[in-house]
Design a protein around this motif. Structure first.
Motif, short mmCIF file in Angstrom:
data_model
loop_
_atom_site.label_atom_id
_atom_site.label_comp_id
_atom_site.label_asym_id
_atom_site.label_seq_id
_atom_site.Cartn_x
_atom_site.Cartn_y
_atom_site.Cartn_z
N ASP A 1 -12.30 -11.97 21.80
CA ASP A 1 -10.57 -11.40 22.87
C ASP A 1 -9.68 -11.76 22.18
N VAL A 2 -10.15 -12.25 20.44
CA VAL A 2 -8.73 -12.06 19.73
C VAL A 2 -8.60 -10.89 19.13
N ASP A 3 -7.37 -10.75 18.64
CA ASP A 3 -6.95 -9.18 18.53
C ASP A 3 -7.28 -9.20 16.40
N ASP A 4 -8.13 -7.90 16.02
CA ASP A 4 -8.69 -8.32 14.56
C ASP A 4 -7.05 -7.58 13.87
N LEU A 5 -5.94 -8.58 13.42
CA LEU A 5 -4.80 -8.06 13.25
C LEU A 5 -4.66 -7.39 12.25
N PRO A 6 -5.34 -7.95 11.17
CA PRO A 6 -6.09 -6.61 10.20
C PRO A 6 -5.73 -5.46 9.75
N GLU A 7 -7.26 -5.67 10.70
CA GLU A 7 -7.50 -4.07 11.15
C GLU A 7 -6.93 -3.28 11.97
N ILE A 8 -5.39 -3.63 12.57
CA ILE A 8 -5.17 -3.16 12.81
C ILE A 8 -3.58 -2.74 12.76
N LEU A 9 -3.24 -3.29 11.53
CA LEU A 9 -1.90 -3.52 10.49
C LEU A 9 -2.51 -2.07 9.63
N ASN A 10 -3.81 -2.41 9.03
CA ASN A 10 -4.59 -1.55 8.16
C ASN A 10 -4.03 0.07 8.74
N GLU A 11 -4.03 -0.17 9.74
CA GLU A 11 -4.39 1.30 10.56
C GLU A 11 -3.16 1.77 10.72
N ALA A 12 -1.76 1.01 11.81
CA ALA A 12 -1.20 1.07 11.53
C ALA A 12 0.09 1.53 10.44
N LEU A 13 -0.12 0.50 10.04
CA LEU A 13 0.71 1.24 8.29
C LEU A 13 0.99 2.63 7.51
N PRO A 14 0.01 3.09 7.37
CA PRO A 14 -0.08 4.23 6.95
C PRO A 14 0.51 5.49 8.35
N ILE A 15 0.01 5.14 9.52
CA ILE A 15 0.53 5.96 9.97
C ILE A 15 2.29 5.92 10.20
N CYS A 16 2.71 4.74 10.03
CA CYS A 16 4.23 4.36 10.23
C CYS A 16 5.08 5.04 9.17
N SER A 17 4.24 5.20 8.02
CA SER A 17 4.54 5.29 6.51
C SER A 17 4.61 7.19 6.73
N MET A 18 3.40 7.67 6.87
CA MET A 18 3.44 9.19 6.97
C MET A 18 4.72 9.37 8.38
N TYR A 19 4.84 9.22 8.62
CA TYR A 19 6.26 9.15 10.18
C TYR A 19 7.97 9.27 9.76
N ILE A 20 7.90 7.96 9.24
CA ILE A 20 9.33 7.96 8.68
C ILE A 20 9.00 8.79 6.71
N GLU A 21 8.35 9.33 6.14
CA GLU A 21 8.58 10.17 5.27
C GLU A 21 8.73 11.49 6.29
N SER A 22 7.97 11.82 7.20
CA SER A 22 7.87 12.65 7.65
C SER A 22 9.14 13.15 8.50
N GLU A 23 10.27 12.29 8.74
CA GLU A 23 11.43 12.32 9.98
C GLU A 23 12.23 12.35 7.95
N LEU A 24 12.22 11.69 7.05
CA LEU A 24 12.60 12.00 5.78
C LEU A 24 13.40 13.74 5.77
N GLY A 25 11.20 13.72 5.21
CA GLY A 25 11.25 15.32 4.79
C GLY A 25 12.88 16.33 6.00
N THR A 26 12.37 16.26 7.46
CA THR A 26 13.31 16.37 8.13
C THR A 26 14.99 16.44 7.74
N SER A 27 15.25 15.30 7.63
CA SER A 27 15.97 14.95 7.13
C SER A 27 16.86 15.99 6.03
N ARG A 28 16.61 15.76 4.56
CA ARG A 28 16.60 15.43 3.55
C ARG A 28 16.66 18.07 3.41
N ASN A 29 15.76 18.18 4.51
CA ASN A 29 15.90 19.50 4.36
C ASN A 29 17.14 20.12 5.09
N LEU A 30 17.81 19.84 6.20
CA LEU A 30 18.82 19.95 7.26
C LEU A 30 20.08 19.94 6.20
#
Length: 599
Positions: free
Chosen positions: A207-236
């Motif tokens: 019942d213990v969540d695998d936090l290292p695995e969850i973080l390894n999956e979440a960090l790239p997704i979060c970085s890509m999401y922020i970079e996408s928002e950054l690209g939108t703001s820069r284009n504007l």
């Protein structure tokens, strides 16, 4: 007016503005209202005199101006202020967030802690209830399962009984309250480490969540999401900048745009502020990824050392394993902190996006073409291979060709326009600016001129635009290499590497020589057939060399607190009449002149 009275007036104004905004279906915070009051008062257009007290009419006008600006949904300036207030109130560092979360967790667990530390259980049933409360506290404090999950409770109870059996509750209740709280914290860490070790060895922790695995999956997704928002703001930002430049060149009515330049500047400030906040959050996400990588390495190392210590033994000294379990719990707490921090950052990125709503209607898709976004200016100071770039039209000025069909050589020192991966030079700055305002249209006009004068195809090397025309000669290898040259933008940069990227691992027992390994194997094989024998004869019975050792006397000395001396008086005794006299009887006199010792 005293300071206290002034603060009272400001609080009253803030309260009135908040109530008025609520009546207009807008919820605002006191911090935002206070910032807006300061902005309105400092604006010289509103003509507020900060050197004199506000009259009732000034207060009413100030309230009305603030309310009108706060409820304006089409003002990028207000959205920027709201964005800044939101970021200041919600952004915090990872350390401060951890401390705040720890404080909130302790506040929620305080009732459970009070029940455990203040209980006076005596019956068997009461002791069972106390033990169950300790198990619930450990689950809530560690964050590794719910007290309502039966399998999790059983696993935690088994781990707790291995280090703190129920028979020790009597000793626990005899402790002071502070000692009880400290022992609860230590038990939580040890039990958490045991559960993590069981999870790693496959003996529990389902019942213990695998936090290292969850973080390894979440960090790239979060970085890509922020970079996408950054690209939108820069284009504007690029688009707003291009429109404002068009205004400066051709006036406010350029290209039929209906919004005033001041509103466009406010929108530009809005997207630039959004870009700055996203850069801060992205930097935190990158640091979070580095911390997670370090935690994973430490967790793996600690787990391997714990396995080496246990080695499937039934009993291990607590002094060896308890510190290991505590270290595992602390590392797992670090993973939990990173999960919370990453969740907060992700929520902030989503919330910041809502502050771009007002300026989204200012930029229809048909107002700005992609020309401004596809153009880039290169200069000799910032481009390494500036003199090797392949220029279009054989280095002739593109704008004069379109304007009057004349061939004027371009001046690269003015600047090179990079448009759709092609490079254009011009004879003057005016020609460069006019061509860059609408490069696609100018290129199309030039193509029409070349169609009317086909001799320009070979002269200007335009065979790539007219594929049906074959050049007089094939392009040489040198020309092909020239066309592959790309601009290299120069910038100051530095790199730093670790002294030892890979730790050394020298095995002292390693042997590369096969014959040396054979020699050692033969030696070990011969030792198995060797037997040590001993015997004793009658002559050697009860005879052996005896050696004794004594401690030699040592010089000792003692010393008193202080040194002292004494001096007695010298005796002085006189006798008279010892020689006799005329009479037959001798009479003598003894006189003692010795001075007293206590004088």
């Amino acid at each position: 007016m005293s300071r206290a009275q002034a603060e009272g007036v400001i609080k009253k104004i803030i309260r009135e503005i908040v109530q008025e905004c609520v009546r207009r279906s807008h919820s605002v915070s006191d911090t935002l209202v206070a910032f807006m009051i300061k902005a309105v008062v400092l604006d010289p257009i509103n003509q507020f005199n900060v050197d004199r007290p506000l009259t009732k009419q000034d207060v009413r006008r100030l309230t009305q101006l603030c309310v009108d600006r706060l409820v304006d949904q089409r003002s990028p300036s207000v959205d920027t202020i709201k964005m800044q207030v939101y970021f200041d109130m919600n952004y915090t560092s990872q350390r401060e967030l951890r401390e705040e979360h720890e404080h909130l967790l302790l506040a929620k667990l305080s009732p459970v802690v009070c029940e455990i530390t203040e209980t006076r259980a005596k019956t068997h049933q009461a002791l069972d209830g106390l033990y169950r409360k300790i198990v619930s506290y450990i689950l809530l404090r560690s964050g590794m399962g719910s007290p309502t999950n039966l399998s999790t409770v059983r696993e935690t109870t088994a781990a707790l009984r291995s280090v703190f059996p129920q028979s020790e509750l009597g000793t626990f209740m005899s402790l002071m309250k502070r000692d009880k709280e400290q022992q609860l914290v230590e038990l939580t860490r040890i039990v958490t480490g045991i559960r993590l070790f069981n999870k790693n060895t496959g003996k529990g922790g389902e019942d213990v969540d695998d936090l290292p695995e969850i973080l390894n999956e979440a960090l790239p997704i979060c970085s890509m999401y922020i970079e996408s928002e950054l690209g939108t703001s820069r284009n504007l930002a690029y688009q707003y900048t291009a429109i404002l430049e068009n205004f400066q060149r051709a006036g406010a009515g350029a290209r039929g745009y209906i919004f005033p330049p001041d509103l466009l500047k406010q929108a530009l400030y809005n997207v630039r502020q959004h870009e700055a906040f996203l850069n801060i959050i992205l930097a935190d996400v990158i640091l979070c990824a580095k911390r997670v990588e370090t935690l994973q390495a430490d967790l793996h190392s600690e787990m391997e050392e714990l396995k080496a210590t246990v080695q499937s033994r039934a009993a291990v000294p607590t002094a060896q394993v308890f510190p290991r379990f505590t270290a595992l719990a602390k590392l797992w707490s670090g993973f939990q902190d990173e999960m919370i921090f990453l969740s907060v950052l992700n929520n902030m990125v989503t919330s910041l996006k809502s502050f771009l709503a007002s300026q989204s209607q200012l930029l229809p898709e048909d107002q700005v073409t992609d020309n401004e976004l596809l153009c880039e200016w290169l200069f000799p100071e910032t481009t390494a291979n500036f003199d090797k770039l392949p220029f279009e039209y054989k280095g002739m000025c593109a704008y004069t060709l379109v304007k009057d069909g004349s061939l004027l050589p371009g001046n690269p020192s003015i600047g090179i326009l990079k448009h759709r991966n092609k490079f254009y030079i011009f004879s003057s700055k005016e020609a460069a600016c006019d061509f860059a305002a609408n490069p696609d249209e100018n290129i199309e006009q030039l193509a029409e001129i070349v169609r009317r004068s086909p001799e320009l195809i070979q002269l200007l090397d335009l065979h790539h635009q007219f594929v049906c025309i074959t050049p007089y000669s094939e392009v040489s290898t040198e020309s092909e290499e020239r066309l592959l040259v790309k601009p290299i933008t120069m910038c100051d940069s530095c790199t730093q590497t670790d002294t030892h990227p890979v730790e050394s691992n020298i095995v002292k027992s390693y042997e590369w020589n096969e014959w040396e390994l054979r020699r050692k194997a033969i030696k070990l094989a011969n030792l198995r057939r060797k037997v040590t024998h001993s015997m004793q004869t009658n002559l050697s019975h009860m005879r052996r060399d005896n050696v004794s050792q004594v401690y030699l006397p040592r010089d000792t000395a003692c010393q008193t607190k202080k040194e002292g001396t004494s001096n007695v008086p010298q005796p002085q005794v006189y006798l008279a009449g010892l020689r006799g006299g005329e009479t037959k009887t001798t009479h003598f006199i003894k006189t003692n002149l010795t001075r007293p010792a206590d004088e």
